[in-house]
Structures are given as C-alpha cells and as structure tokens.
Design an enzyme around this catalytic site. Structure first.
Site, PDB file in Angstrom:
ATOM      1  N   ASP A 148       0.842  -1.192   0.000  1.00 24.04           N
ATOM      2  CA  ASP A 148       0.000   0.000   0.000  1.00 24.04           C
ATOM      3  C   ASP A 148       0.878   1.243   0.000  1.00 24.04           C
ATOM      4  O   ASP A 148       1.995   1.240   0.539  1.00 24.04           O
ATOM      5  CB  ASP A 148      -0.901   0.026   1.238  1.00 24.04           C
ATOM      6  CG  ASP A 148      -1.961  -1.063   1.208  1.00 24.04           C
ATOM      7  OD1 ASP A 148      -2.269  -1.560   0.105  1.00 24.04           O
ATOM      8  OD2 ASP A 148      -2.467  -1.399   2.291  1.00 24.04           O
ATOM      9  N   ARG A 149       0.349   2.299  -0.559  1.00 27.89           N
ATOM     10  CA  ARG A 149       1.104   3.552  -0.668  1.00 27.89           C
ATOM     11  C   ARG A 149       1.722   4.006   0.652  1.00 27.89           C
ATOM     12  O   ARG A 149       2.896   4.388   0.698  1.00 27.89           O
ATOM     13  CB  ARG A 149       0.190   4.628  -1.231  1.00 27.89           C
ATOM     14  CG  ARG A 149       0.835   5.989  -1.369  1.00 27.89           C
ATOM     15  CD  ARG A 149      -0.113   6.963  -2.010  1.00 27.89           C
ATOM     16  NE  ARG A 149       0.504   8.259  -2.225  1.00 27.89           N
ATOM     17  CZ  ARG A 149      -0.026   9.226  -2.966  1.00 27.89           C
ATOM     18  NH1 ARG A 149      -1.184   9.028  -3.563  1.00 27.89           N
ATOM     19  NH2 ARG A 149       0.591  10.361  -3.114  1.00 27.89           N
TER      20      ARG A 149
END
Length: 255
Positions: free
Chosen positions: A70-71
């Site tokens: 995830d970012r």
C-alpha cells in the site's frame, strides 16, 4: 515607473534514489519509502514519482512487479528482471511459498502472541472495481502477531492522562486487501497513522507528540526460495529515519 522582476519558481522534483536491498540477474528488491506509489495509476493522476519507474531508471533495466505494498506502507518490495522469473515468483506468492513479516505500532497493549482468524469481505474501489461483484462471501484471512515492546506515554487524551502503545510483529498467512490494517482494527488495536481504519484522535495526538505522521506499518522481511538458483533468500528492510526516531523516543529496540 518602477521595474518589475519576474520570479520563476523551480517546481522540479528532486529525483529519489531507492535503497536496493538485493539484486542479481533475475531479481531486485528495494526498501520502498512510505507515501510512494508502486506504479503509475490513473487513480492518482497528479503523482509523478513511482517505485517501478524510479527503479527502472536507477538500474537502467526494465522491471516486472511481483507483489505490491500500500502507498503509506514502507519496506521490502520485490521485482523481477524478466517475465519468466516474474511468473515463477508470482506462483510462489499465490501458493503461499513466500514468508512475510511486518512491524507495526498499534494503540494499546497487545500482549504476548496470538492468531487473528477473521474472514474479510472483498474491498472494492468505487471507480476501479465498479463492475466487480460486490456481494462475494468473506474470504479467509489469518494473521499471527507477536508482542515486541510496549510503552505508556504522558499524552492526555479524553478522560485518560496517558496513552499506551505496542510495537508488534505481524505475520500474514493470507494476502487480502488491507488485511493487517483491518485485522488490527478488528481486535481494537488499530495501527497508528491509519487514516482509513484507525483512530482519528489518537492519530492526531501521536503525530503531534512524536512528529511521526505516517502509517506505522513496515514490511520488515521477505523470505523465499530463489526461483532460479533454488537457494533460500531472506530480505530485510531497515527502518526509515522517522521510525528510528520513534524507537529512540519510546526506548524500544528489536532483539
């Protein structure tokens, strides 16, 4: 008449140099920075720097994504250097032949060791997944956790005069979307800095007191049998500077 001076602002972004954890003729692994997208996405049209393109330019070679983070998550991110190796590694991920561990800072005292066996419904994106089936049954999701350190800090919040935090190691046995973040929320120990599943008031206080406003989730290790050399590979990503600063503030260490 007074002269006017035109001031030009330099909006050019400083190129990021990724920390390479491992590289041979088949694979390359980096320590992904928090806040950086793995690859270009039309869902984030305004972003200009991505791990995949940055790594390609840095090593002068095309790279093939195998998995994702995830970012807001930092840590070990693995790429292949050819399509055949990419397919072999993707099969290892699908067949659960890759061991992963994460570090997380969570709210409250999460003591000892345990297993979270809690099925999760498929999380659909309103735009990207608008044609996907929305009524699928929950999927099996299993996460092991291990207490590493705890601390109580004099941060008043609401009716409490202190805040308690735990440093834990999370070992996912399945790979559902946002699994670790959702599992921590499920057992009432949300990950600090989680804007989607966490505690807004805790996040604000934590960021104010520690000067650490990121999601406190880090992909610590990745372990697998090399698809070509048939040797065990264990990759470990060092903690970023904000994590290191927090560890010093809380007097934590990892044995």
């Amino acid at each position: 008449m007074a002269e006017t001076t035109e001031i030009l602002l330099d909006t050019t972004e400083v190129p990021i140099t990724l920390e390479i954890l491992f590289q041979d003729e088949y694979l390359v692994a980096v320590n992904k920075p928090a806040g950086m997208l793995v690859h270009r996405s039309w869902l984030d049209r305004h972003e200009t720097q991505f791990v995949m393109q940055t790594l390609r330019d840095q090593i002068g070679q095309h790279v093939y994504p195998i998995h994702r983070l995830d970012r807001p998550t930092s840590g070990v991110l693995l790429f292949a250097l050819d399509s055949e190796t990419a397919n072999l590694m993707c099969q290892r991920f699908e067949n659960k032949q890759v061991q992963k561990s994460y570090l997380a800072v969570v709210r409250g005292y999460l003591r000892g060791e345990g297993c979270i066996d809690y099925p999760l419904k498929v999380k659909l994106d309103k735009i990207a997944d608008k044609f996907s089936q929305a009524d699928k049954a929950p999927q099996s999701a299993v996460t092991f956790y291990q207490e590493l350190n705890t601390v109580e800090m004099p941060y008043p919040l609401g009716r409490y005069q202190t805040c308690r935090y735990s440093l834990v190691r999370l070992i996912p046995q399945t790979g559902r979307k946002h699994q670790l973040r959702r599992h921590m929320k499920h057992i009432f120990h949300p990950i600090l800095g989680d804007t989607q599943y966490g505690d807004l008031h805790q996040n604000r206080l934590f960021a104010e007191k520690t000067n650490c406003s990121r999601l406190m989730l880090h992909a610590e290790t990745l372990q697998f049998i090399h698809p070509k050399k048939q040797q065990m590979v264990k990759l470990t990503a060092p903690l970023e500077t904000n994590w290191q600063s927090l560890m010093r503030q809380f007097g934590w260490f990892i044995a």
